[in-house]
Write a protein that holds these residues in place. Structure first.
Motif, PDB file in Angstrom:
ATOM      1  N   GLY A  87       6.047   5.702   6.764  1.00  0.00           N
ATOM      2  CA  GLY A  87       5.633   6.289   8.059  1.00  0.00           C
ATOM      3  C   GLY A  87       6.464   7.742   8.215  1.00  0.00           C
ATOM      4  O   GLY A  87       6.434   8.082   9.572  1.00  0.00           O
ATOM      5  N   LEU A  88       6.666   8.290   7.076  1.00  0.00           N
ATOM      6  CA  LEU A  88       7.179   9.757   7.276  1.00  0.00           C
ATOM      7  C   LEU A  88       5.897  10.420   7.786  1.00  0.00           C
ATOM      8  O   LEU A  88       4.803  10.485   7.555  1.00  0.00           O
ATOM      9  CB  LEU A  88       7.656  10.419   6.133  1.00  0.00           C
ATOM     10  CG  LEU A  88       8.883   9.765   5.661  1.00  0.00           C
ATOM     11  CD1 LEU A  88       9.260  10.388   4.238  1.00  0.00           C
ATOM     12  CD2 LEU A  88      10.087  10.032   6.614  1.00  0.00           C
ATOM     13  N   ARG A  89       6.074  11.554   8.935  1.00  0.00           N
ATOM     14  CA  ARG A  89       4.932  12.215   9.539  1.00  0.00           C
ATOM     15  C   ARG A  89       5.401  13.898   9.491  1.00  0.00           C
ATOM     16  O   ARG A  89       6.480  14.120  10.015  1.00  0.00           O
ATOM     17  CB  ARG A  89       4.874  11.726  10.828  1.00  0.00           C
ATOM     18  CG  ARG A  89       3.625  12.058  11.680  1.00  0.00           C
ATOM     19  CD  ARG A  89       3.599  11.377  12.832  1.00  0.00           C
ATOM     20  NE  ARG A  89       2.537  11.867  13.680  1.00  0.00           N
ATOM     21  CZ  ARG A  89       1.180  11.479  13.629  1.00  0.00           C
ATOM     22  NH1 ARG A  89       0.827  10.404  13.058  1.00  0.00           N
ATOM     23  NH2 ARG A  89       0.387  12.060  14.527  1.00  0.00           N
ATOM     24  N   PHE A 138      -3.894  18.744  12.534  1.00  0.00           N
ATOM     25  CA  PHE A 138      -3.778  17.501  11.749  1.00  0.00           C
ATOM     26  C   PHE A 138      -2.481  17.029  11.330  1.00  0.00           C
ATOM     27  O   PHE A 138      -1.827  17.887  10.777  1.00  0.00           O
ATOM     28  CB  PHE A 138      -4.857  17.434  10.639  1.00  0.00           C
ATOM     29  CG  PHE A 138      -6.262  17.659  10.951  1.00  0.00           C
ATOM     30  CD1 PHE A 138      -7.043  16.627  11.219  1.00  0.00           C
ATOM     31  CD2 PHE A 138      -6.885  18.854  10.939  1.00  0.00           C
ATOM     32  CE1 PHE A 138      -8.494  16.692  11.662  1.00  0.00           C
ATOM     33  CE2 PHE A 138      -7.996  19.072  11.529  1.00  0.00           C
ATOM     34  CZ  PHE A 138      -8.913  18.123  11.851  1.00  0.00           C
ATOM     35  N   ALA A 139      -1.981  15.945  11.567  1.00  0.00           N
ATOM     36  CA  ALA A 139      -0.746  15.322  11.015  1.00  0.00           C
ATOM     37  C   ALA A 139      -0.975  14.470   9.878  1.00  0.00           C
ATOM     38  O   ALA A 139      -2.074  13.638   9.752  1.00  0.00           O
ATOM     39  CB  ALA A 139      -0.155  14.404  12.179  1.00  0.00           C
ATOM     40  N   LEU A 140      -0.288  14.342   8.799  1.00  0.00           N
ATOM     41  CA  LEU A 140      -0.300  13.458   7.700  1.00  0.00           C
ATOM     42  C   LEU A 140       1.049  12.564   8.128  1.00  0.00           C
ATOM     43  O   LEU A 140       2.144  12.904   8.480  1.00  0.00           O
ATOM     44  CB  LEU A 140       0.057  14.426   6.571  1.00  0.00           C
ATOM     45  CG  LEU A 140      -0.120  13.454   5.267  1.00  0.00           C
ATOM     46  CD1 LEU A 140      -0.830  14.547   4.067  1.00  0.00           C
ATOM     47  CD2 LEU A 140       1.333  13.161   4.633  1.00  0.00           C
ATOM     48  N   GLU A 141       0.659  11.268   7.655  1.00  0.00           N
ATOM     49  CA  GLU A 141       1.770   9.970   7.810  1.00  0.00           C
ATOM     50  C   GLU A 141       1.480   9.297   6.615  1.00  0.00           C
ATOM     51  O   GLU A 141       0.651   8.748   5.960  1.00  0.00           O
ATOM     52  CB  GLU A 141       1.242   9.373   8.923  1.00  0.00           C
ATOM     53  CG  GLU A 141       2.523   8.288   9.146  1.00  0.00           C
ATOM     54  CD  GLU A 141       2.339   7.576  10.512  1.00  0.00           C
ATOM     55  OE1 GLU A 141       2.982   6.645  10.683  1.00  0.00           O
ATOM     56  OE2 GLU A 141       1.557   7.962  11.460  1.00  0.00           O
ATOM     57  N   ARG A 181       5.759  17.387  -0.238  1.00  0.00           N
ATOM     58  CA  ARG A 181       6.851  16.745   0.128  1.00  0.00           C
ATOM     59  C   ARG A 181       6.623  15.192   0.516  1.00  0.00           C
ATOM     60  O   ARG A 181       7.316  14.390   0.299  1.00  0.00           O
ATOM     61  CB  ARG A 181       7.619  17.283   1.407  1.00  0.00           C
ATOM     62  CG  ARG A 181       8.570  18.725   0.970  1.00  0.00           C
ATOM     63  CD  ARG A 181       9.279  18.935   2.444  1.00  0.00           C
ATOM     64  NE  ARG A 181       8.716  19.160   3.585  1.00  0.00           N
ATOM     65  CZ  ARG A 181       7.897  20.125   3.940  1.00  0.00           C
ATOM     66  NH1 ARG A 181       7.695  21.214   3.348  1.00  0.00           N
ATOM     67  NH2 ARG A 181       7.154  19.914   5.279  1.00  0.00           N
ATOM     68  N   LEU A 182       5.642  14.985   1.332  1.00  0.00           N
ATOM     69  CA  LEU A 182       5.239  13.614   1.672  1.00  0.00           C
ATOM     70  C   LEU A 182       4.191  12.927   1.011  1.00  0.00           C
ATOM     71  O   LEU A 182       4.305  11.777   0.792  1.00  0.00           O
ATOM     72  CB  LEU A 182       4.694  13.721   3.195  1.00  0.00           C
ATOM     73  CG  LEU A 182       5.632  14.175   4.073  1.00  0.00           C
ATOM     74  CD1 LEU A 182       5.408  14.123   5.523  1.00  0.00           C
ATOM     75  CD2 LEU A 182       6.962  13.394   4.229  1.00  0.00           C
ATOM     76  N   ALA A 183       2.912  13.787   0.705  1.00  0.00           N
ATOM     77  CA  ALA A 183       1.777  12.989   0.171  1.00  0.00           C
ATOM     78  C   ALA A 183       1.990  12.692  -1.283  1.00  0.00           C
ATOM     79  O   ALA A 183       1.668  11.579  -1.790  1.00  0.00           O
ATOM     80  CB  ALA A 183       0.617  13.611   0.334  1.00  0.00           C
ATOM     81  N   LEU A 184       2.569  13.737  -1.951  1.00  0.00           N
ATOM     82  CA  LEU A 184       2.540  13.535  -3.538  1.00  0.00           C
ATOM     83  C   LEU A 184       3.660  12.444  -4.134  1.00  0.00           C
ATOM     84  O   LEU A 184       3.098  11.661  -5.220  1.00  0.00           O
ATOM     85  CB  LEU A 184       2.721  14.982  -4.217  1.00  0.00           C
ATOM     86  CG  LEU A 184       1.488  15.860  -4.046  1.00  0.00           C
ATOM     87  CD1 LEU A 184       1.823  17.039  -4.625  1.00  0.00           C
ATOM     88  CD2 LEU A 184       0.218  15.342  -4.667  1.00  0.00           C
ATOM     89  N   PRO A 185       4.662  12.505  -3.622  1.00  0.00           N
ATOM     90  CA  PRO A 185       5.679  11.625  -4.290  1.00  0.00           C
ATOM     91  C   PRO A 185       5.093  10.105  -4.052  1.00  0.00           C
ATOM     92  O   PRO A 185       5.376   9.284  -5.399  1.00  0.00           O
ATOM     93  CB  PRO A 185       7.066  11.654  -3.205  1.00  0.00           C
ATOM     94  CG  PRO A 185       6.838  12.956  -2.956  1.00  0.00           C
ATOM     95  CD  PRO A 185       5.360  13.217  -2.523  1.00  0.00           C
ATOM     96  N   ALA A 229       0.724  -1.174   0.021  1.00  0.00           N
ATOM     97  CA  ALA A 229      -0.224  -0.100   0.110  1.00  0.00           C
ATOM     98  C   ALA A 229       0.979   1.403   0.032  1.00  0.00           C
ATOM     99  O   ALA A 229       1.824   1.279   0.688  1.00  0.00           O
ATOM    100  CB  ALA A 229      -0.831   0.009   1.202  1.00  0.00           C
ATOM    101  N   VAL A 230       0.559   2.170  -0.878  1.00  0.00           N
ATOM    102  CA  VAL A 230       1.075   3.570  -0.762  1.00  0.00           C
ATOM    103  C   VAL A 230       0.001   4.428  -0.522  1.00  0.00           C
ATOM    104  O   VAL A 230      -1.043   4.186  -0.855  1.00  0.00           O
ATOM    105  CB  VAL A 230       1.924   3.830  -2.164  1.00  0.00           C
ATOM    106  CG1 VAL A 230       3.110   2.572  -2.421  1.00  0.00           C
ATOM    107  CG2 VAL A 230       1.041   3.834  -3.366  1.00  0.00           C
ATOM    108  N   GLY A 231       0.594   5.803  -0.089  1.00  0.00           N
ATOM    109  CA  GLY A 231      -0.477   6.871  -0.082  1.00  0.00           C
ATOM    110  C   GLY A 231      -0.200   7.571   1.337  1.00  0.00           C
ATOM    111  O   GLY A 231       0.778   7.647   1.960  1.00  0.00           O
ATOM    112  N   PHE A 232      -1.422   8.021   2.066  1.00  0.00           N
ATOM    113  CA  PHE A 232      -1.209   8.420   3.322  1.00  0.00           C
ATOM    114  C   PHE A 232      -2.358   8.440   4.144  1.00  0.00           C
ATOM    115  O   PHE A 232      -3.528   8.250   3.663  1.00  0.00           O
ATOM    116  CB  PHE A 232      -0.730  10.055   3.062  1.00  0.00           C
ATOM    117  CG  PHE A 232      -1.916  10.863   2.713  1.00  0.00           C
ATOM    118  CD1 PHE A 232      -2.820  11.544   3.436  1.00  0.00           C
ATOM    119  CD2 PHE A 232      -1.641  11.119   1.107  1.00  0.00           C
ATOM    120  CE1 PHE A 232      -3.821  12.628   2.719  1.00  0.00           C
ATOM    121  CE2 PHE A 232      -2.917  11.830   0.636  1.00  0.00           C
ATOM    122  CZ  PHE A 232      -3.724  12.580   1.225  1.00  0.00           C
TER     123      PHE A 232
END
Length: 175
Positions: A56-58, A48-51, A84-88, A31-34
């Motif tokens: 597991g980058l947060r 809100f935090a995004l991971e 930086r985190l969600a799109l790649p 699985a990929v995504g956030f």
């Protein structure tokens, strides 16, 4: 034909928990995504935090102390976190690798990022399986997705939220 599921429900019903549990249950599928999670201080929601699902980058996506723009309600949103985190991982999702894209959520904070909207549009026209959460509130972007003929709209409620992760994992994780 790819499977495209939108998990729709009211705030606090457990949509994010369903996605996190689904990711944890997958044994034969990457699985990929956030996912997103509330930040609480002294019992009050302050942001809100995004991971990322796979690494597991947060980071803090939105917070009452962030200036924005944009602002969604009382929260300033850090669009750089989306970049930086969600799109790649979303941009590199590959149906040939059998990946499942998990997006929590297609909400106002995330959709404030135009590049995210573009990636989501691309994903929903690709051959990639997707599970994403959406709010019940009307929004032009998510309303258009909900109307698509290839979308399975699943209502998340207190009665089904505990069984949904295993049900979905069984659908996506067959060897």
């Amino acid at each position: 034909m790819p499977t495209r599921i939108l998990l729709e429900g009211r705030p606090g019903v457990g949509k994010s928990t369903v996605v996190r549990r689904l990711a944890a249950l997958l044994l034969n599928r990457r699985a990929v995504g956030f996912t997103t999670e509330e930040i609480r201080q002294r019992g009050a929601r302050t942001g809100f935090a995004l991971e990322t699902v796979d690494s597991g980058l947060r980071a803090v996506l939105a917070h009452v102390d962030l200036p924005g723009p944009p602002r969604v309600g009382r929260y300033g949103v850090d669009l750089g976190v989306m970049e930086r985190l969600a799109l790649p991982p979303l941009r590199s999702a590959d149906p040939a690798r059998g990946e499942l894209v998990l997006i929590d959520e297609l909400g106002r904070m995330e959709l404030a990022c135009t590049a995210f909207q573009d990636v989501v549009r691309w994903l929903f026209t690709s051959e990639i399986d997707i599970v994403a959460t959406v709010h019940v509130k009307s929004d032009p972007f998510t309303d258009a997705l909900k109307r698509r003929a290839d979308i399975e709209l699943v209502q998340v409620n207190r009665g089904n939220r505990d069984a949904l992760p295993e049900d979905l994992a069984a659908r996506f994780d067959s060897p």
